[in-house]
Design a protein around this motif. Structure first.
Motif, PDB file in Angstrom:
ATOM      1  N   LYS A   1       0.831  -1.184   0.000  1.00 54.41           N
ATOM      2  CA  LYS A   1       0.000   0.000   0.000  1.00 54.41           C
ATOM      3  C   LYS A   1       0.877   1.250   0.000  1.00 54.41           C
ATOM      4  O   LYS A   1       1.980   1.235   0.555  1.00 54.41           O
ATOM      5  N   PRO A   2       0.408   2.324  -0.618  1.00 60.83           N
ATOM      6  CA  PRO A   2       1.189   3.562  -0.589  1.00 60.83           C
ATOM      7  C   PRO A   2       1.350   4.056   0.840  1.00 60.83           C
ATOM      8  O   PRO A   2       0.435   3.948   1.658  1.00 60.83           O
ATOM      9  N   LYS A   3       2.532   4.563   1.119  1.00 57.67           N
ATOM     10  CA  LYS A   3       2.812   5.056   2.471  1.00 57.67           C
ATOM     11  C   LYS A   3       2.203   6.438   2.673  1.00 57.67           C
ATOM     12  O   LYS A   3       2.173   7.265   1.776  1.00 57.67           O
ATOM     13  N   ARG A   4       1.780   6.658   3.868  1.00 59.14           N
ATOM     14  CA  ARG A   4       1.120   7.905   4.201  1.00 59.14           C
ATOM     15  C   ARG A   4       2.126   8.962   4.634  1.00 59.14           C
ATOM     16  O   ARG A   4       3.064   8.684   5.373  1.00 59.14           O
ATOM     17  N   LYS A   5       1.928  10.174   4.157  1.00 59.38           N
ATOM     18  CA  LYS A   5       2.715  11.323   4.596  1.00 59.38           C
ATOM     19  C   LYS A   5       1.816  12.263   5.389  1.00 59.38           C
ATOM     20  O   LYS A   5       0.595  12.252   5.220  1.00 59.38           O
ATOM     21  N   PRO A   6       2.387  13.051   6.242  1.00 58.71           N
ATOM     22  CA  PRO A   6       1.554  14.024   6.974  1.00 58.71           C
ATOM     23  C   PRO A   6       0.859  14.960   6.004  1.00 58.71           C
ATOM     24  O   PRO A   6       1.461  15.456   5.049  1.00 58.71           O
ATOM     25  N   PRO A   7      -0.431  15.211   6.188  1.00 55.17           N
ATOM     26  CA  PRO A   7      -1.162  16.093   5.267  1.00 55.17           C
ATOM     27  C   PRO A   7      -0.704  17.540   5.373  1.00 55.17           C
ATOM     28  O   PRO A   7      -0.347  18.016   6.459  1.00 55.17           O
ATOM     29  N   VAL A   8      -0.688  18.211   4.254  1.00 55.21           N
ATOM     30  CA  VAL A   8      -0.344  19.633   4.213  1.00 55.21           C
ATOM     31  C   VAL A   8      -1.555  20.472   4.609  1.00 55.21           C
ATOM     32  O   VAL A   8      -1.414  21.540   5.228  1.00 55.21           O
ATOM     33  N   GLU A   9      -2.742  19.992   4.258  1.00 55.40           N
ATOM     34  CA  GLU A   9      -3.976  20.718   4.542  1.00 55.40           C
ATOM     35  C   GLU A   9      -4.235  20.809   6.049  1.00 55.40           C
ATOM     36  O   GLU A   9      -4.061  19.834   6.785  1.00 55.40           O
ATOM     37  N   THR A  10      -4.625  21.976   6.481  1.00 59.09           N
ATOM     38  CA  THR A  10      -4.983  22.170   7.892  1.00 59.09           C
ATOM     39  C   THR A  10      -6.494  22.261   8.085  1.00 59.09           C
ATOM     40  O   THR A  10      -7.005  21.955   9.160  1.00 59.09           O
ATOM     41  N   GLN A  11      -7.198  22.669   7.039  1.00 57.26           N
ATOM     42  CA  GLN A  11      -8.660  22.702   7.083  1.00 57.26           C
ATOM     43  C   GLN A  11      -9.186  21.412   6.445  1.00 57.26           C
ATOM     44  O   GLN A  11      -8.941  21.151   5.270  1.00 57.26           O
ATOM     45  N   LEU A  12      -9.870  20.620   7.238  1.00 55.99           N
ATOM     46  CA  LEU A  12     -10.323  19.320   6.766  1.00 55.99           C
ATOM     47  C   LEU A  12     -11.845  19.242   6.780  1.00 55.99           C
ATOM     48  O   LEU A  12     -12.506  19.816   7.637  1.00 55.99           O
ATOM     49  N   PRO A  13     -12.409  18.508   5.814  1.00 59.38           N
ATOM     50  CA  PRO A  13     -13.868  18.357   5.764  1.00 59.38           C
ATOM     51  C   PRO A  13     -14.336  17.359   6.818  1.00 59.38           C
ATOM     52  O   PRO A  13     -13.524  16.731   7.486  1.00 59.38           O
TER      53      PRO A  13
ATOM     54  N   MET B   1     -25.417  16.648  -6.779  1.00 57.19           N
ATOM     55  CA  MET B   1     -24.248  15.951  -6.256  1.00 57.19           C
ATOM     56  C   MET B   1     -24.463  15.438  -4.835  1.00 57.19           C
ATOM     57  O   MET B   1     -23.525  14.938  -4.218  1.00 57.19           O
ATOM     58  N   GLN B   2     -25.694  15.575  -4.340  1.00 53.62           N
ATOM     59  CA  GLN B   2     -26.030  15.119  -2.986  1.00 53.62           C
ATOM     60  C   GLN B   2     -25.000  15.631  -1.974  1.00 53.62           C
ATOM     61  O   GLN B   2     -24.441  14.870  -1.159  1.00 53.62           O
ATOM     62  N   VAL B   3     -24.748  16.899  -2.038  1.00 57.98           N
ATOM     63  CA  VAL B   3     -23.778  17.536  -1.137  1.00 57.98           C
ATOM     64  C   VAL B   3     -24.391  17.653   0.258  1.00 57.98           C
ATOM     65  O   VAL B   3     -25.544  18.089   0.402  1.00 57.98           O
ATOM     66  N   MET B   4     -23.611  17.275   1.265  1.00 61.80           N
ATOM     67  CA  MET B   4     -24.066  17.436   2.645  1.00 61.80           C
ATOM     68  C   MET B   4     -23.834  18.888   3.069  1.00 61.80           C
ATOM     69  O   MET B   4     -22.833  19.511   2.660  1.00 61.80           O
ATOM     70  N   PRO B   5     -24.712  19.468   3.865  1.00 58.35           N
ATOM     71  CA  PRO B   5     -24.538  20.866   4.297  1.00 58.35           C
ATOM     72  C   PRO B   5     -23.177  21.129   4.941  1.00 58.35           C
ATOM     73  O   PRO B   5     -22.569  22.178   4.669  1.00 58.35           O
ATOM     74  N   ASP B   6     -22.674  20.198   5.757  1.00 63.22           N
ATOM     75  CA  ASP B   6     -21.358  20.393   6.387  1.00 63.22           C
ATOM     76  C   ASP B   6     -20.238  20.424   5.350  1.00 63.22           C
ATOM     77  O   ASP B   6     -19.267  21.170   5.499  1.00 63.22           O
ATOM     78  N   THR B   7     -20.391  19.623   4.311  1.00 62.94           N
ATOM     79  CA  THR B   7     -19.374  19.614   3.245  1.00 62.94           C
ATOM     80  C   THR B   7     -19.420  20.920   2.461  1.00 62.94           C
ATOM     81  O   THR B   7     -18.371  21.479   2.087  1.00 62.94           O
ATOM     82  N   ALA B   8     -20.614  21.436   2.210  1.00 63.85           N
ATOM     83  CA  ALA B   8     -20.746  22.713   1.507  1.00 63.85           C
ATOM     84  C   ALA B   8     -20.096  23.833   2.319  1.00 63.85           C
ATOM     85  O   ALA B   8     -19.398  24.702   1.760  1.00 63.85           O
ATOM     86  N   THR B   9     -20.304  23.813   3.614  1.00 62.06           N
ATOM     87  CA  THR B   9     -19.689  24.825   4.481  1.00 62.06           C
ATOM     88  C   THR B   9     -18.178  24.735   4.426  1.00 62.06           C
ATOM     89  O   THR B   9     -17.471  25.754   4.335  1.00 62.06           O
ATOM     90  N   PHE B  10     -17.646  23.502   4.449  1.00 58.36           N
ATOM     91  CA  PHE B  10     -16.192  23.311   4.369  1.00 58.36           C
ATOM     92  C   PHE B  10     -15.638  23.873   3.069  1.00 58.36           C
ATOM     93  O   PHE B  10     -14.642  24.610   3.064  1.00 58.36           O
ATOM     94  N   VAL B  11     -16.252  23.512   1.942  1.00 58.31           N
ATOM     95  CA  VAL B  11     -15.754  23.960   0.636  1.00 58.31           C
ATOM     96  C   VAL B  11     -15.795  25.489   0.546  1.00 58.31           C
ATOM     97  O   VAL B  11     -14.821  26.128   0.096  1.00 58.31           O
ATOM     98  N   ASN B  12     -16.883  26.090   0.959  1.00 60.17           N
ATOM     99  CA  ASN B  12     -16.994  27.553   0.906  1.00 60.17           C
ATOM    100  C   ASN B  12     -15.928  28.222   1.774  1.00 60.17           C
ATOM    101  O   ASN B  12     -15.301  29.212   1.356  1.00 60.17           O
ATOM    102  N   ASN B  13     -15.704  27.684   2.975  1.00 53.44           N
ATOM    103  CA  ASN B  13     -14.704  28.278   3.863  1.00 53.44           C
ATOM    104  C   ASN B  13     -13.287  28.058   3.335  1.00 53.44           C
ATOM    105  O   ASN B  13     -12.456  28.975   3.374  1.00 53.44           O
ATOM    106  N   ARG B  14     -13.008  26.871   2.850  1.00 50.99           N
ATOM    107  CA  ARG B  14     -11.649  26.547   2.398  1.00 50.99           C
ATOM    108  C   ARG B  14     -11.270  27.334   1.153  1.00 50.99           C
ATOM    109  O   ARG B  14     -10.115  27.754   1.005  1.00 50.99           O
ATOM    110  N   PHE B  15     -12.198  27.581   0.260  1.00 46.21           N
ATOM    111  CA  PHE B  15     -11.871  28.227  -1.011  1.00 46.21           C
ATOM    112  C   PHE B  15     -12.396  29.654  -1.100  1.00 46.21           C
ATOM    113  O   PHE B  15     -12.339  30.267  -2.171  1.00 46.21           O
TER     114      PHE B  15
END
Length: 277
Positions: free
Chosen positions: A77-89, A167-181
């Motif tokens: 399996k591919p090895k995991r690296k620490p994520p660069v992203e700090t804002q997560l969905p 796209m059956q977007v969940m409200p929490d996911t929509a909030t994340f995308v709007n805040n992140r971008f």
């Protein structure tokens, strides 16, 4: 008188035969041995295989056993690296249905297929990472297939688990995308809903590409990713869209917890009737 003559003739013939056999002697030993060594040919029963060739002689040499087939070692399996992203969905799987809800509901007027096609095409054509990863493109067939799997291209549907629109977007996911971008997409507008879904797919491509695939964002479905259960980028993205990225990016590494969903979307990417709309 006639009977006496006949008896005499028969006796004479019998004596002659005995004399002939005594003169010729017993058959040669080689003929006797050969007769004893000649096996009786028994025909093979029907359905048990092909009969042996008459010219073929049985071999006394035992047939060597075949060595067991050696399978190639499984690719790690591919090895995991620490994520660069700090804002997560939201990392959790989809929420359970609302109590008492047994079927989806519909709000407002549904967009036409032509309108939906235009919205999905526009969403797939955007560049969501203009600075850090401008090469990331969300394939149109993936966006179309995901929308078909999630809603059947119904723009005004609201599922029992809270998923909204194309796209059956969940409200929490929509909030994340709007805040992140830094956006303000409206989850109930079918055009914005398509963009929210595609934007989230773009985020998943970058996240898993950075953490597991050395910054390679290629969504290949061949080679090591030919199977829908393989821990590869396109499978991780599809699985996360449905089940939450935290169920795919685990302490045990990259896993595919919902292979049937992944299989469906991958099949729709090449076989969906929606591709011809």
């Amino acid at each position: 008188m006639m009977r006496t003559g006949v008896v005499a003739v028969v006796a004479l013939l019998a004596l002659t035969g005995c004399l002939e056999r005594s003169r010729s002697g017993p058959p040669p030993e080689s003929e006797v041995v050969a007769a004893e060594r000649t096996p009786e040919v028994v025909p093979l029963a029907q359905g048990l295989g092909a009969a042996p060739s008459p010219s073929a002689s049985p071999s006394l040499t035992p047939t060597p056993k075949k060595s067991p087939t050696t399978r190639p070692p499984a690719k790690p399996k591919p090895k995991r690296k620490p994520p660069v992203e700090t804002q997560l969905p939201p990392a959790a799987p989809p929420k359970p249905p609302v109590a008492g809800c047994t079927k989806p509901k519909y709000e407002g007027t549904a967009a036409t297929r032509a309108q939906v096609k235009q919205a999905l095409t526009a969403a797939a054509g955007r560049t969501y990472w203009p600075t850090s990863a401008p090469s990331i493109k969300v394939p149109l067939d993936l966006v179309k297939a995901t929308a078909w799997q999630e809603s059947g291209w119904q723009s005004n549907i609201v599922a029992c688990d809270g998923g909204i629109g194309l796209m059956q977007v969940m409200p929490d996911t929509a909030t994340f995308v709007n805040n992140r971008f830094g956006q303000s997409y409206d989850i109930r507008d079918f055009g914005d809903n398509a963009t929210l879904g595609a934007n989230y797919l773009a985020w998943l491509i970058k996240y898993f590409g950075d953490v597991y695939f050395e910054g390679d964002y290629t969504l290949d479905t061949a080679g090591d990713c030919a199977s829908h259960t393989a821990p590869c980028l396109v499978n991780a993205v599809i699985a996360s869209y449905n089940f939450g990225f935290g169920a795919v990016d685990t302490d045990a590494g990259l896993v595919i917890p919902n292979p049937r969903y992944v299989m469906n979307v991958r099949a729709l990417m090449t076989e969906c009737e929606c591709l011809s709309f």
